[in-house]
Design a protein around this motif. Sequence first.
Motif, PDB file in Angstrom:
ATOM      1  N   THR A   1       0.834  -1.208   0.000  1.00 30.86           N
ATOM      2  CA  THR A   1       0.000   0.000   0.000  1.00 30.86           C
ATOM      3  C   THR A   1       0.866   1.254   0.000  1.00 30.86           C
ATOM      4  N   LYS A   2       0.224   2.358  -0.298  1.00 35.31           N
ATOM      5  CA  LYS A   2       0.903   3.651  -0.253  1.00 35.31           C
ATOM      6  C   LYS A   2       1.439   3.913   1.154  1.00 35.31           C
ATOM      7  N   GLU A   3       0.664   3.530   2.163  1.00 37.88           N
ATOM      8  CA  GLU A   3       1.066   3.735   3.551  1.00 37.88           C
ATOM      9  C   GLU A   3       2.291   2.889   3.907  1.00 37.88           C
TER      10      GLU A   3
ATOM     11  N   LYS B   1       4.608   1.855   1.835  1.00 34.16           N
ATOM     12  CA  LYS B   1       5.758   2.448   1.145  1.00 34.16           C
ATOM     13  C   LYS B   1       6.216   3.707   1.863  1.00 34.16           C
ATOM     14  N   ALA B   2       5.267   4.530   2.316  1.00 39.98           N
ATOM     15  CA  ALA B   2       5.613   5.761   3.030  1.00 39.98           C
ATOM     16  C   ALA B   2       6.371   5.446   4.315  1.00 39.98           C
ATOM     17  N   LYS B   3       5.972   4.392   5.009  1.00 34.68           N
ATOM     18  CA  LYS B   3       6.657   3.990   6.238  1.00 34.68           C
ATOM     19  C   LYS B   3       8.095   3.567   5.938  1.00 34.68           C
ATOM     20  N   LEU B   4       8.289   2.835   4.851  1.00 35.25           N
ATOM     21  CA  LEU B   4       9.631   2.424   4.458  1.00 35.25           C
ATOM     22  C   LEU B   4      10.479   3.632   4.082  1.00 35.25           C
ATOM     23  N   VAL B   5       9.918   4.545   3.307  1.00 31.25           N
ATOM     24  CA  VAL B   5      10.642   5.755   2.915  1.00 31.25           C
ATOM     25  C   VAL B   5      11.049   6.554   4.158  1.00 31.25           C
ATOM     26  N   SER B   6      10.156   6.651   5.114  1.00 32.14           N
ATOM     27  CA  SER B   6      10.460   7.365   6.352  1.00 32.14           C
ATOM     28  C   SER B   6      11.654   6.738   7.066  1.00 32.14           C
TER      29      SER B   6
END
Length: 64
Positions: free
Chosen positions: A13-15, A17-22
């Motif tokens: 999910t987008k969420e 991926k965002a957690k990984l990017v963070s």
Amino acid sequence: MPSIRVSMLSGKTKEQKAKLVSAIVDAFDEMDVPAAAVTTIFEEVSAEEWYVATESIADKRRKT
């Protein structure tokens, strides 16, 4: 300017991926690299196209 390429199976999910990017940005922050300098690129691959040795992940999943 670090550029991180993440190859992964499709379906996150987008969420997620965002957690990984963070987490990636935070890791570089610990090395005094500003967040604005970090680039992350996701490459999503289907299980049919991702092979381990001579067998696709999709084939491995079908066996289990």
